[in-house]
Design a protein around this motif. Sequence first.
Motif, short mmCIF file in Angstrom:
data_model
loop_
_atom_site.label_atom_id
_atom_site.label_comp_id
_atom_site.label_asym_id
_atom_site.label_seq_id
_atom_site.Cartn_x
_atom_site.Cartn_y
_atom_site.Cartn_z
N ALA A 149 -2.95 6.13 -5.62
CA ALA A 149 -4.14 6.21 -4.77
C ALA A 149 -5.35 5.51 -5.38
O ALA A 149 -6.02 4.73 -4.73
N ILE A 150 -5.63 5.81 -6.64
CA ILE A 150 -6.85 5.28 -7.24
C ILE A 150 -6.52 4.12 -8.15
O ILE A 150 -5.67 4.24 -9.03
N VAL A 151 -7.20 3.01 -7.93
CA VAL A 151 -6.97 1.80 -8.73
C VAL A 151 -8.04 1.75 -9.82
O VAL A 151 -9.23 1.73 -9.53
N TYR A 152 -7.60 1.76 -11.07
CA TYR A 152 -8.54 1.55 -12.19
C TYR A 152 -8.28 0.17 -12.76
O TYR A 152 -7.12 -0.21 -12.96
N ARG A 153 -9.31 -0.60 -12.99
CA ARG A 153 -9.12 -1.87 -13.67
C ARG A 153 -10.46 -2.35 -14.18
O ARG A 153 -11.50 -1.78 -13.88
N GLU A 154 -10.43 -3.42 -14.96
CA GLU A 154 -11.68 -4.04 -15.38
C GLU A 154 -11.94 -5.22 -14.47
O GLU A 154 -11.10 -5.59 -13.64
N GLN A 155 -13.09 -5.82 -14.63
CA GLN A 155 -13.40 -6.95 -13.79
C GLN A 155 -12.46 -8.11 -14.11
O GLN A 155 -11.92 -8.16 -15.20
N PRO A 156 -12.30 -9.05 -13.18
CA PRO A 156 -11.38 -10.15 -13.40
C PRO A 156 -11.70 -10.92 -14.68
O PRO A 156 -12.85 -11.00 -15.04
N PRO A 208 -6.07 -0.78 1.83
CA PRO A 208 -4.68 -1.23 1.91
C PRO A 208 -4.35 -2.36 0.95
O PRO A 208 -3.23 -2.46 0.47
N TYR A 254 0.82 -1.21 0.00
CA TYR A 254 0.00 0.00 0.00
C TYR A 254 0.85 1.25 0.00
O TYR A 254 0.48 2.28 -0.58
N VAL A 305 -11.45 3.79 -2.40
CA VAL A 305 -10.43 3.10 -3.20
C VAL A 305 -9.04 3.51 -2.72
O VAL A 305 -8.15 2.69 -2.54
N ALA A 306 -8.88 4.82 -2.49
CA ALA A 306 -7.55 5.32 -2.09
C ALA A 306 -7.14 4.77 -0.73
O ALA A 306 -5.95 4.64 -0.45
N ARG A 335 1.69 2.23 -3.61
CA ARG A 335 0.68 2.11 -4.66
C ARG A 335 0.08 3.48 -5.02
O ARG A 335 -0.05 4.32 -4.14
N TYR A 393 -11.68 -0.95 -6.54
CA TYR A 393 -11.22 -0.38 -7.80
C TYR A 393 -12.36 0.32 -8.51
O TYR A 393 -13.53 0.10 -8.21
N LYS A 394 -11.95 1.18 -9.41
CA LYS A 394 -12.89 1.90 -10.25
C LYS A 394 -12.81 1.27 -11.61
O LYS A 394 -11.73 1.20 -12.20
#
Lengths: 226, 485
Positions: free
Chosen positions: A219-226, B195, A214, B191-192, A217, B200-201
């Motif tokens: 701050a904001i995680v963008y991804r698609e679904q698994p 840990p 953490y 999201v931020a 990393r 996720y967005k």
Amino acid sequence: MNWSVVLFGVWPYIALAVFVVGHIWRWRCDQLGWTTRTSELSEKRWLMWASPIFHLGMLLVIAGHALGLLVPPAATAALGISETAYHMVAVGAGVTAGLVLAVGVVLLVLRRFILRTRLRLVTRPGDVVVYALAVVVVAFGLWATFAANVAGPGYDYRETIAVWFRSIFYCQPQVDLMASAPWQYQVHVTAAWALIAAWPFSRLVHVWSAPLGYLTRPAIVYREQP
Amino acid sequence: MRVMAQVGMVLNLDKCIGCATCSVTCKQTWTNRDGVEYVWFNNVETKPGIGYPKRWEDQSAWRGGWRVDANGRLRLASGGKLKRLSRIFANPDLPTLDDYYDPATYDFDTLLTAPAGDRMPVARPISAITGQPMRLTWGPNWDDDLGGSGRYAADDPDMAAVRDQVRMSFEQTFMFHLPRLCEHCLNPACVASCPSGAMYKRASDGIVLVDQNKCRGWRMCVSACPYKKVYINRLSGKAEKCTFCFPRIEQGVPTVCAETCVGRLRYIGLLLYDADAVGEAAASPGDLVEAQRSVFLDPNDPAVVAQARRDGIGEDWIAAAQASPVWALAMRHKVALPLHPEYRTLPMIWYIPPLSPVLDATSAMGGDSADADDVFHAVANLRIPLEYLAALFADGDADLVAGVLMKLSAMRSHMRCLTTGRVASDDWATRVGSTAEELESLYRLLAVAKMSERYVIPPAHREDAAELAGWTTGCPLDQVAVGRP
Ligand code: HEM
Ligand code: SF4
Ligand code: SF4
């Protein structure tokens, strides 16, 4: 059959095997259950004290065990630390850490099993096993240390238990060393192996997920679904 | 400029009757399970009121959302990373069940099994958590319709913004309902704060989700979300939240709360935004609504369309963004406002502030609530409910809210002139800086729009849908066995 061979020569291997295979199984098949299973929603007042004290004690005790069991006397001697100095520090710091841990365990057990709170509803059999073993391990660990080193003349576990512990990993378990240790230590290590065996099936797996990543990393995680 | 698409929602609060149909259908769909008995992904609060969980808006207590530090940098209100990790063993900012409520069910069996007799059998409340008989003393909308608000409403954190002399009289003045769900923020604090990176967005449509396989129960998201819209499952110890009904949205179907809304007051559509502008907007020193609006891109601007194509947004999605009712209400007509923009998460559920409190007040003042002149007068002179609405939707900017209310009022007067055939005594549109066509199109959207206009949702691009359909929560070893990574 010699009981000391079973307890100090066979049981550790069974526990380690269960620990390793159990973790592989759990990781691959039960990501959904891999969690601290936080109970703060159900009870917060006690947790605010109990959990930090317990975790602090636990992390100190783990560090202490790593030092005591894995570092042979020759290594500390090579650093110019005399046996008596080592002994003083180890017993002093060890007992302090052990007491912090004991307070933490007592508070957590009180909170979860004695007080009539909502926690009873979210307590699983695994929690009972882990806490029962933890109480035994901590109680006998402290008792052994007090009996041998505080009240008694001193017991140099580094020549016996530590050597036995390392010998397990060399696959040449020196059972006699452990069999000759004070009986409180024998209970302590036997229950500790049981805790190791129970580990992968309990909430203790959360330890391996300690979120150090953490810190680095975005701050904001963008991804698609698994 | 990096163009991304975001689904959003607009709620027209004037039409909300507080029936809580949305809450119930949502609960039946998503949280009708053990462990989440207390959880309402969608709940409807009465304002003024203290809400669910109690006083969730009081960020000095919960430390949710973001704040800007002395150097103008955006920080989670709960502190830096190290400080938060040091509190991982026990999170001081976490609400407990008592802050939500003790969910109850009823002993319905008694009704069915009671022997014939003189007395009516009574189904007593039992705790859905302990199974024991309980007394009902609190609930997620205990202060519904201002019930008991003599006791509770003064505790509403938004009331702090209203000046003292008017605070006393609010009970005669106004009341409205506020349906709330996860805001699917552009700058999500949940999201931020996670840990393990389990939250996720979604890159395609901006829906914020929790990966149940990655959540480790550190429960930092719950306190970091200023809207308190992430919940802990009591039994699994993992975080759960509103999914914006993504399986439905992917099919081009509205969320359950929107589709079942009795007032037909919800709108769903896309907005295109510049992902590179989000950070700056969230850290804006002031004018937070304007800052938030500044990140959205005009879907009719050829330059935006060209960049959207380059960034991989499909033609059907661009067309949907052009037809989006969310764009129309929040950006073109500017009548929809974000809830608590001062939390700096850039929330994506927008609200058209209710005109009804002002209309009530107009009548109470002896004015004609159908006459925009009287309403303008009331809007300009009534500091409540204006200040109160401004505390909710405009970071305290009462003029911004007044502008919206005047526009809504002007639209009504304009339409009234049209339908009654009276000659307009005044040009309502120009008085609120608009045009007759604009007011009429706003009217159409607010009053008569059919489902196809209220919900403009392009189906997901799932070229690999067949493969994804095979994805389950089963043992990954099975997938290895069939040759999947
Ligand atoms: C190294 C980093 C660790 C972290 C970040 C961590 C974090 C946590 C967290 C967040 C909880 C949940 C508290 C709650 O909300 O209910 C928890 C519970 C617990 N942890 Fe850890 N932990 C760590 C290491 C350990 C270790 C080494 C042990 C013991 C071997 C341990 C034993 C426990 C137990 C027994 C509980 C359950 C407490 C209860 O609810 O009764 N943890 N831990
Ligand atoms: S409202 Fe939703 S997206 Fe925004 S911070 Fe809360 S949970 Fe996250
Ligand atoms: S269903 Fe519609 S009208 Fe009823 S409470 Fe929900 S948002 Fe309001």
